[in-house]
Scaffold this active site. Structure first.
Site, PDB file in Angstrom:
ATOM      1  CG  HIS A  72      -0.409   0.236   2.519  1.00 25.86           C
ATOM      2  ND1 HIS A  72      -0.295  -0.749   3.466  1.00 25.86           N
ATOM      3  CD2 HIS A  72       0.070   1.358   3.089  1.00 25.86           C
ATOM      4  CE1 HIS A  72       0.227  -0.239   4.570  1.00 25.86           C
ATOM      5  NE2 HIS A  72       0.460   1.043   4.366  1.00 25.86           N
ATOM      6  CG  ASP A 116      -0.043  -4.172   2.651  1.00 25.90           C
ATOM      7  OD1 ASP A 116       0.435  -3.663   1.626  1.00 25.90           O
ATOM      8  OD2 ASP A 116      -0.315  -3.526   3.681  1.00 25.90           O
ATOM      9  CB  SER A 200       2.904   1.720   6.274  1.00 29.93           C
ATOM     10  OG  SER A 200       1.583   1.694   6.691  1.00 29.93           O
TER      11      SER A 200
END
Length: 246
Positions: A72, A116, A200
């Site tokens: 992402h 992901d 992230s």
């Protein structure tokens, strides 16, 4: 019910979050500033999203020419800064352009995020030093121990504030394989400490091995669940990509 933030329209910098308000409160909750360059595998990843807006993710070096991060975090233009501790003092001479390779089964929708994980092929190899190093990957069938692991990142430090931490921070989290959220492709930790907005793509490090990639979180009204992409589950794809991309 889990509800993810959309990547580009609603401040995604850290996690594809299942609940916006509560999971985005702080960075590395319960953590502290890391000793400078004690995690030489960590890299800062600035990337250009839609509207020429620049955002940031974290990642980690797995080879001199490859960085691993979350899918992402993909941008239209991507760069890597290795050897960073204080990102307010970035050396632009160390910036390396990167080409993203997202897992082909990656999906992001209103209910969940899957697969992901992303590899970044660096345009030029980094030079390994005492400040720039590699992080080992798990074997294909490595079990995740029920033990303390480490997460680090440059996530934001103030609730609903877009400014991330200038200094790399870290926190210990406990992986428990009995959690219901633990699937073949996912690792989870649960509790009031862990990664949040801005973290992230960073690694979940267990026993000096990168076992997971920081992906998402959920708040159910009582506790936080942090989701990490399980790296061992994707070793076939990782090895194939790293051995065929030149």
């Amino acid at each position: 019910m889990m509800q993810l933030l959309q990547l580009l329209n609603i401040v995604l910098v850290m996690l594809s979050v299942f609940n916006q308000g509560d999971c985005m409160r702080d960075n590395i909750i319960g953590g502290h500033v890391a000793k400078p360059h004690s995690h030489p595998y960590m890299v800062l990843i600035p990337y250009e999203s839609q509207g020429n807006i620049w955002r940031e993710c974290d990642g980690f070096l797995v080879r001199e020419d490859f960085v691993m991060t979350a899918a992402h975090c993909k941008g239209m233009r991507m760069f890597v800064f290795p050897g960073v501790h204080d990102k307010s003092k970035l050396d632009k001479n160390l910036r390396v352009e990167a080409t993203p390779f997202v897992h082909p089964n990656y999906t992001l929708n209103e209910n969940e995020v899957k697969n992901d994980i992303m590899l970044l092929k660096l345009k030029q190899n980094v030079t390994l030093t005492n400040k720039v190093g590699l992080l080992a990957l798990p074997e294909k069938k490595n079990a995740i121990p029920t033990t303390d692991c480490l997460v680090s990142g440059w996530g934001s430090t103030v609730f609903n504030h877009p400014k991330n931490s200038d200094l790399l921070r870290e926190v210990n989290v406990t992986v428990n394989t009995s959690l219901n959220c633990d699937t073949p492709a996912t690792i989870c930790t649960r509790g009031s400490i862990g990664p949040f907005q801005g973290d992230s793509g960073g690694p979940l490090v267990c026993g000096e091995v990168a076992c997971g990639v920081v992906s998402a979180c959920k708040f159910d009204g009582e506790t936080y669940t942090h989701y990490y992409t399980r790296i061992a589950h994707f070793r076939h794809w990782i090895d194939k990509m790293m051995n065929t991309i030149h």
